[in-house]
Design a protein around this motif. Structure first.
Motif, mmCIF file in Angstrom:
data_model
loop_
_atom_site.group_PDB
_atom_site.id
_atom_site.type_symbol
_atom_site.label_atom_id
_atom_site.label_comp_id
_atom_site.label_asym_id
_atom_site.label_seq_id
_atom_site.Cartn_x
_atom_site.Cartn_y
_atom_site.Cartn_z
ATOM 1 N N LEU A 40 2.824 1.379 17.173
ATOM 2 C CA LEU A 40 3.469 0.959 15.925
ATOM 3 C C LEU A 40 4.650 1.866 15.633
ATOM 4 O O LEU A 40 4.704 3.010 16.089
ATOM 5 C CB LEU A 40 2.474 1.023 14.763
ATOM 6 N N SER A 41 5.573 1.353 14.826
ATOM 7 C CA SER A 41 6.700 2.188 14.425
ATOM 8 C C SER A 41 6.193 3.306 13.515
ATOM 9 O O SER A 41 5.072 3.238 12.993
ATOM 10 C CB SER A 41 7.745 1.355 13.678
ATOM 11 N N GLU A 42 7.005 4.321 13.306
ATOM 12 C CA GLU A 42 6.615 5.435 12.439
ATOM 13 C C GLU A 42 6.292 4.928 11.033
ATOM 14 O O GLU A 42 5.315 5.358 10.412
ATOM 15 C CB GLU A 42 7.715 6.493 12.392
ATOM 16 N N SER A 43 7.067 4.002 10.543
ATOM 17 C CA SER A 43 6.838 3.430 9.212
ATOM 18 C C SER A 43 5.503 2.683 9.161
ATOM 19 O O SER A 43 4.733 2.816 8.200
ATOM 20 C CB SER A 43 7.987 2.484 8.851
ATOM 21 N N GLN A 44 5.214 1.908 10.195
ATOM 22 C CA GLN A 44 3.953 1.174 10.253
ATOM 23 C C GLN A 44 2.772 2.139 10.355
ATOM 24 O O GLN A 44 1.739 1.931 9.722
ATOM 25 C CB GLN A 44 3.951 0.207 11.437
ATOM 26 N N GLN A 45 2.930 3.187 11.145
ATOM 27 C CA GLN A 45 1.873 4.189 11.265
ATOM 28 C C GLN A 45 1.590 4.837 9.916
ATOM 29 O O GLN A 45 0.431 5.042 9.552
ATOM 30 C CB GLN A 45 2.263 5.259 12.290
ATOM 31 N N GLU A 46 2.628 5.153 9.183
ATOM 32 C CA GLU A 46 2.447 5.773 7.871
ATOM 33 C C GLU A 46 1.740 4.820 6.913
ATOM 34 O O GLU A 46 0.880 5.237 6.131
ATOM 35 C CB GLU A 46 3.792 6.221 7.284
ATOM 36 N N THR A 47 2.039 3.537 6.995
ATOM 37 C CA THR A 47 1.364 2.547 6.154
ATOM 38 C C THR A 47 -0.126 2.496 6.482
ATOM 39 O O THR A 47 -0.972 2.488 5.584
ATOM 40 C CB THR A 47 2.004 1.146 6.343
ATOM 41 N N VAL A 48 -0.459 2.487 7.761
ATOM 42 C CA VAL A 48 -1.863 2.472 8.179
ATOM 43 C C VAL A 48 -2.570 3.729 7.683
ATOM 44 O O VAL A 48 -3.679 3.656 7.137
ATOM 45 C CB VAL A 48 -1.996 2.322 9.713
#
Length: 102
Positions: free
Chosen positions: A78-86
């Motif tokens: 996942l992108s860094e942004s997606q990882q942070e959301t998770v």
């Protein structure tokens, strides 16, 4: 009851295969004393030795380490942004469930 004792598991796997500590040591290129130490939880096998033990015993490294039933969520793709959301969602769920258990 599950046994999560790495040494106990290594010894049980070795015995299940009908191998002596010396035979395992010879196959892995380590001293017999190292195998004994692993089985008594006095020493921890290097990652390459752990991988070779898993191959020899026809099991997984996760099983040897007592982690075969632990859930894992891999988000590396996942992108860094997606990882942070998770991560944020997981942290929120943890806080909510901990409140409920209190």
């Amino acid at each position: 009851m599950e046994i999560y004792d790495r040494g106990w598991r290594l010894k049980a796997l070795r015995k299940k295969r009908g191998l002596s500590q010396k035979a395992v040591a010879d196959r892995l290129g380590v001293d017999r004393a190292a195998i004994s130490a692993y089985e008594r939880n006095i020493a921890t096998p290097r990652i390459d030795v752990l991988e070779n033990l898993a191959l020899l015993y026809r099991t997984s490294v996760d099983y040897i380490l007592g982690m075969e039933h632990r859930a894992a969520l891999y988000i590396d793709d996942l992108s860094e942004s997606q990882q942070e959301t998770v991560r944020s969602i997981v942290e929120t769920l943890r806080r909510e469930f901990l409140k409920e258990e209190s």
